[in-house]
Design a protein around this motif. Structure first.
Motif, PDB file in Angstrom:
ATOM      1  N   ALA A 117       0.833  -1.199   0.000  1.00  0.00           N
ATOM      2  CA  ALA A 117       0.000   0.000   0.000  1.00  0.00           C
ATOM      3  C   ALA A 117       0.871   1.254   0.000  1.00  0.00           C
ATOM      4  CB  ALA A 117      -0.938  -0.010   1.205  1.00  0.00           C
ATOM      5  N   ALA A 118       1.952   1.247   0.782  1.00  0.00           N
ATOM      6  CA  ALA A 118       2.844   2.401   0.818  1.00  0.00           C
ATOM      7  C   ALA A 118       3.498   2.630  -0.545  1.00  0.00           C
ATOM      8  CB  ALA A 118       3.915   2.195   1.889  1.00  0.00           C
ATOM      9  N   ASP A 119       3.855   1.538  -1.210  1.00  0.00           N
ATOM     10  CA  ASP A 119       4.468   1.660  -2.538  1.00  0.00           C
ATOM     11  C   ASP A 119       3.479   2.271  -3.533  1.00  0.00           C
ATOM     12  OD1 ASP A 119       6.688   1.338  -4.233  1.00  0.00           O
ATOM     13  OD2 ASP A 119       5.931  -0.564  -4.989  1.00  0.00           O
ATOM     14  N   ALA A 120       2.206   1.885  -3.437  1.00  0.00           N
ATOM     15  CA  ALA A 120       1.174   2.480  -4.289  1.00  0.00           C
ATOM     16  C   ALA A 120       1.022   3.966  -3.996  1.00  0.00           C
ATOM     17  CB  ALA A 120      -0.156   1.754  -4.080  1.00  0.00           C
ATOM     18  N   CYS A 121       1.152   4.336  -2.723  1.00  0.00           N
ATOM     19  CA  CYS A 121       1.090   5.752  -2.361  1.00  0.00           C
ATOM     20  C   CYS A 121       2.231   6.537  -3.015  1.00  0.00           C
ATOM     21  CB  CYS A 121       1.158   5.912  -0.841  1.00  0.00           C
ATOM     22  SG  CYS A 121      -0.319   5.355   0.029  1.00  0.00           S
ATOM     23  N   GLY A 122       3.388   5.903  -3.144  1.00  0.00           N
ATOM     24  CA  GLY A 122       4.506   6.568  -3.806  1.00  0.00           C
ATOM     25  C   GLY A 122       4.207   6.869  -5.254  1.00  0.00           C
ATOM     26  N   LEU A 142      15.187   5.062  -1.246  1.00  0.00           N
ATOM     27  CA  LEU A 142      16.387   4.613  -0.536  1.00  0.00           C
ATOM     28  C   LEU A 142      16.011   3.862   0.742  1.00  0.00           C
ATOM     29  CD1 LEU A 142      18.701   7.730  -0.980  1.00  0.00           C
ATOM     30  CD2 LEU A 142      18.873   5.516  -2.136  1.00  0.00           C
ATOM     31  N   ASP A 143      15.015   4.383   1.469  1.00  0.00           N
ATOM     32  CA  ASP A 143      14.584   3.709   2.702  1.00  0.00           C
ATOM     33  C   ASP A 143      14.030   2.324   2.396  1.00  0.00           C
ATOM     34  OD1 ASP A 143      15.313   5.914   4.183  1.00  0.00           O
ATOM     35  OD2 ASP A 143      13.281   6.751   4.306  1.00  0.00           O
ATOM     36  N   ARG A 144      13.253   2.211   1.333  1.00  0.00           N
ATOM     37  CA  ARG A 144      12.670   0.924   0.980  1.00  0.00           C
ATOM     38  C   ARG A 144      13.758  -0.050   0.521  1.00  0.00           C
ATOM     39  NH1 ARG A 144       7.257   1.013   0.780  1.00  0.00           N
ATOM     40  NH2 ARG A 144       7.098  -0.807  -0.584  1.00  0.00           N
ATOM     41  N   ALA A 145      14.742   0.462  -0.210  1.00  0.00           N
ATOM     42  CA  ALA A 145      15.838  -0.405  -0.652  1.00  0.00           C
ATOM     43  C   ALA A 145      16.607  -0.968   0.543  1.00  0.00           C
ATOM     44  CB  ALA A 145      16.770   0.373  -1.574  1.00  0.00           C
ATOM     45  N   LYS A 146      16.825  -0.137   1.555  1.00  0.00           N
ATOM     46  CA  LYS A 146      17.552  -0.595   2.740  1.00  0.00           C
ATOM     47  C   LYS A 146      16.768  -1.658   3.503  1.00  0.00           C
ATOM     48  CE  LYS A 146      19.933   3.825   3.325  1.00  0.00           C
ATOM     49  NZ  LYS A 146      20.010   5.086   4.114  1.00  0.00           N
ATOM     50  N   ARG A 147      15.431  -1.548   3.480  1.00  0.00           N
ATOM     51  CA  ARG A 147      14.596  -2.531   4.183  1.00  0.00           C
ATOM     52  C   ARG A 147      14.333  -3.768   3.342  1.00  0.00           C
ATOM     53  NH1 ARG A 147      11.348   2.110   5.308  1.00  0.00           N
ATOM     54  NH2 ARG A 147       9.773   1.334   3.830  1.00  0.00           N
ATOM     55  N   GLY A 148      14.658  -3.705   2.064  1.00  0.00           N
ATOM     56  CA  GLY A 148      14.383  -4.825   1.171  1.00  0.00           C
ATOM     57  C   GLY A 148      12.957  -4.866   0.672  1.00  0.00           C
ATOM     58  N   ASP A 149      12.245  -3.728   0.764  1.00  0.00           N
ATOM     59  CA  ASP A 149      10.861  -3.668   0.274  1.00  0.00           C
ATOM     60  C   ASP A 149      10.847  -3.364  -1.217  1.00  0.00           C
ATOM     61  OD1 ASP A 149       9.867  -4.098   2.804  1.00  0.00           O
ATOM     62  OD2 ASP A 149       9.609  -1.955   3.251  1.00  0.00           O
ATOM     63  N   VAL A 167      15.935   9.383 -14.100  1.00  0.00           N
ATOM     64  CA  VAL A 167      16.549   8.217 -14.741  1.00  0.00           C
ATOM     65  C   VAL A 167      18.045   8.196 -14.457  1.00  0.00           C
ATOM     66  CG1 VAL A 167      16.915   6.992 -16.917  1.00  0.00           C
ATOM     67  CG2 VAL A 167      14.793   8.267 -16.559  1.00  0.00           C
ATOM     68  N   THR A 168      18.682   9.342 -14.570  1.00  0.00           N
ATOM     69  CA  THR A 168      20.124   9.439 -14.314  1.00  0.00           C
ATOM     70  C   THR A 168      20.450   9.070 -12.872  1.00  0.00           C
ATOM     71  OG1 THR A 168      20.335  11.162 -15.995  1.00  0.00           O
ATOM     72  CG2 THR A 168      22.102  11.000 -14.374  1.00  0.00           C
ATOM     73  N   TRP A 169      19.637   9.546 -11.929  1.00  0.00           N
ATOM     74  CA  TRP A 169      19.860   9.229 -10.510  1.00  0.00           C
ATOM     75  C   TRP A 169      19.710   7.742 -10.261  1.00  0.00           C
ATOM     76  CZ3 TRP A 169      16.344   7.654  -6.538  1.00  0.00           C
ATOM     77  CH2 TRP A 169      16.877   7.711  -5.240  1.00  0.00           C
ATOM     78  N   LEU A 170      18.667   7.139 -10.818  1.00  0.00           N
ATOM     79  CA  LEU A 170      18.455   5.704 -10.643  1.00  0.00           C
ATOM     80  C   LEU A 170      19.611   4.910 -11.243  1.00  0.00           C
ATOM     81  CD1 LEU A 170      14.661   5.539 -11.500  1.00  0.00           C
ATOM     82  CD2 LEU A 170      15.675   5.054  -9.266  1.00  0.00           C
ATOM     83  N   PRO A 177      28.163  -1.693  -7.244  1.00  0.00           N
ATOM     84  CA  PRO A 177      28.320  -3.144  -7.015  1.00  0.00           C
ATOM     85  C   PRO A 177      27.449  -3.685  -5.889  1.00  0.00           C
ATOM     86  CG  PRO A 177      30.457  -2.093  -7.326  1.00  0.00           C
ATOM     87  CD  PRO A 177      29.455  -0.986  -7.219  1.00  0.00           C
ATOM     88  N   ARG A 178      27.179  -2.886  -4.866  1.00  0.00           N
ATOM     89  CA  ARG A 178      26.432  -3.389  -3.715  1.00  0.00           C
ATOM     90  C   ARG A 178      24.947  -3.047  -3.782  1.00  0.00           C
ATOM     91  NH1 ARG A 178      29.434  -1.937   1.794  1.00  0.00           N
ATOM     92  NH2 ARG A 178      27.766  -3.345   2.520  1.00  0.00           N
ATOM     93  N   CYS A 179      24.487  -2.552  -4.908  1.00  0.00           N
ATOM     94  CA  CYS A 179      23.075  -2.221  -5.032  1.00  0.00           C
ATOM     95  C   CYS A 179      22.249  -3.504  -4.962  1.00  0.00           C
ATOM     96  CB  CYS A 179      22.805  -1.503  -6.349  1.00  0.00           C
ATOM     97  SG  CYS A 179      21.078  -0.985  -6.559  1.00  0.00           S
ATOM     98  N   PRO A 180      21.223  -3.565  -4.100  1.00  0.00           N
ATOM     99  CA  PRO A 180      20.404  -4.788  -4.001  1.00  0.00           C
ATOM    100  C   PRO A 180      19.728  -5.113  -5.327  1.00  0.00           C
ATOM    101  CG  PRO A 180      19.950  -3.291  -2.160  1.00  0.00           C
ATOM    102  CD  PRO A 180      20.787  -2.530  -3.142  1.00  0.00           C
ATOM    103  N   LEU A 181      19.737  -6.389  -5.683  1.00  0.00           N
ATOM    104  CA  LEU A 181      19.142  -6.797  -6.953  1.00  0.00           C
ATOM    105  C   LEU A 181      17.655  -6.460  -6.995  1.00  0.00           C
ATOM    106  CD1 LEU A 181      19.246  -8.212  -9.678  1.00  0.00           C
ATOM    107  CD2 LEU A 181      18.908 -10.393  -8.491  1.00  0.00           C
ATOM    108  N   GLY A 182      16.961  -6.624  -5.865  1.00  0.00           N
ATOM    109  CA  GLY A 182      15.534  -6.320  -5.836  1.00  0.00           C
ATOM    110  C   GLY A 182      15.250  -4.877  -6.210  1.00  0.00           C
ATOM    111  N   PHE A 183      16.097  -3.964  -5.743  1.00  0.00           N
ATOM    112  CA  PHE A 183      15.918  -2.564  -6.083  1.00  0.00           C
ATOM    113  C   PHE A 183      16.157  -2.330  -7.566  1.00  0.00           C
ATOM    114  CE2 PHE A 183      17.880   1.559  -6.919  1.00  0.00           C
ATOM    115  CZ  PHE A 183      16.860   2.409  -6.505  1.00  0.00           C
TER     116      PHE A 183
END
Length: 306
Positions: A117-122, A142-149, A167-170, A177-183
């Motif tokens: 639901a929070a992701d939909a709010c985003g 960034l907060d969601r990436a750290k939590r693995g959401d 797009v450039t920021w993403l 190298p350490r960016c989570p794959l899920g993100f």
């Protein structure tokens, strides 16, 4: 005998009429069930991530204003979110003033809010407050990436309000190298949504280059190759094939999966009559590869159904 024949004909007529009447009654009884179970309308691209994570939208609220008002009631909040994200982008933009930006941000920031639901709010916040959107959504991502959401909705919202700088920021995050794959996969999914919907205002070539940049990531390279193939971004054939040939990924299984993905890319490119010189490049690559690694091409053909 004529009398008997006449009676037989009359009985047959009654039987046929009765059968037709019964069949008509069955069809009449069946029709409401068919109409109730008919397939739902196709979702807009930005809603696909929430198809199975949010509840059924409310039947008695259909406008942006009605659905937005329902976000203030915990009993109707998630269903109204489902209704909002399923609306097409043009409708959401046209009625963006009816989206409760303060409530969306509150739900986005509240750790007690269900993650989906929070992701939909985003996603919706990027439309409700495009001025504050880039800063708020960057932090939320960034907060969601750290939590693995999952962050596909927040990333999509950022692309809606942040444009090419987003797009450039993403890209700068995903190539680390350490960016989570899920993100990274969330960002790639959002890029796919933006590429299919012109309402985002992002150039296809820029999104292609974003996916191509992920070829440098051991974890995300296979997904990037598959995405470029799905977009028929054949101009990136040299980079896709080189990524597979030059990979130094210590994970042997992942390295082999990347090679098979590159072979699938080459098969699709070679078969596309509009691929031009890149099609010729891929046909040559396939011929050379089959001579030294026939199993690779054979596996790729089997997966691709060729």
């Amino acid at each position: 005998m004529p009398h008997v024949a006449h009676c037989f004909a009359a009985a047959l007529l009654l039987t046929v009429c009765g059968a037709e009447s019964a069949a008509g009654q069955e069809r009449a009884a069946l029709r409401p069930r068919l109409e109730a179970n008919r397939l739902p309308p196709a979702l807009p691209a930005h809603a696909e991530a929430f198809e199975f994570t949010l509840p059924r939208p409310p039947a008695d609220r259909t406008t942006v204003a009605e659905l937005g008002a329902g976000l203030h009631d915990p009993a109707t909040r998630d269903a109204c979110l489902a209704g909002l994200v399923r609306l097409d982008l043009a409708t959401l933009r046209r009625h963006a003033a009816d989206l409760p930006a303060a409530r969306l941000r509150q739900l986005l920031d509240d750790p007690a809010t269900d993650p989906d639901a929070a992701d939909a709010c985003g996603l919706l916040f990027g439309l409700a407050d495009p001025d504050a959107g880039p800063a708020v959504l960057s932090k939320a991502i960034l907060d969601r990436a750290k939590r693995g959401d999952a962050a596909a909705g927040c990333v999509t919202g950022l692309l809606l309000c942040g444009g090419e700088p987003a797009v450039t920021w993403l890209e700068s995050l995903c190539v680390r190298p350490r960016c989570p794959l899920g993100f990274t996969l969330s960002a790639l999914n959002a890029a796919d949504v933006a590429r299919r919907d012109r309402g985002f205002g992002l150039e296809a070539d820029r999104l292609d280059r974003f996916a191509a940049a992920l070829l440098k990531s051991d974890a995300a390279a296979e997904a990037a190759v598959d995405q470029l193939a799905a977009w028929r971004a054949w101009s990136h054939a040299p980079a896709a094939l080189s990524a597979a040939a030059d990979s130094r990924d210590p994970d042997a299984l992942r390295r082999r999966s990347l090679q098979i993905a590159a072979a699938r890319f080459a098969l699709n490119c070679a078969a596309d009559p509009d691929a031009g010189s890149y099609g010729r490049l891929c046909r040559g690559w396939l011929s050379e590869t089959a001579a030294i690694d026939a199993d690779l091409v054979r596996r790729a053909k089997r997966i691709a159904g060729r």
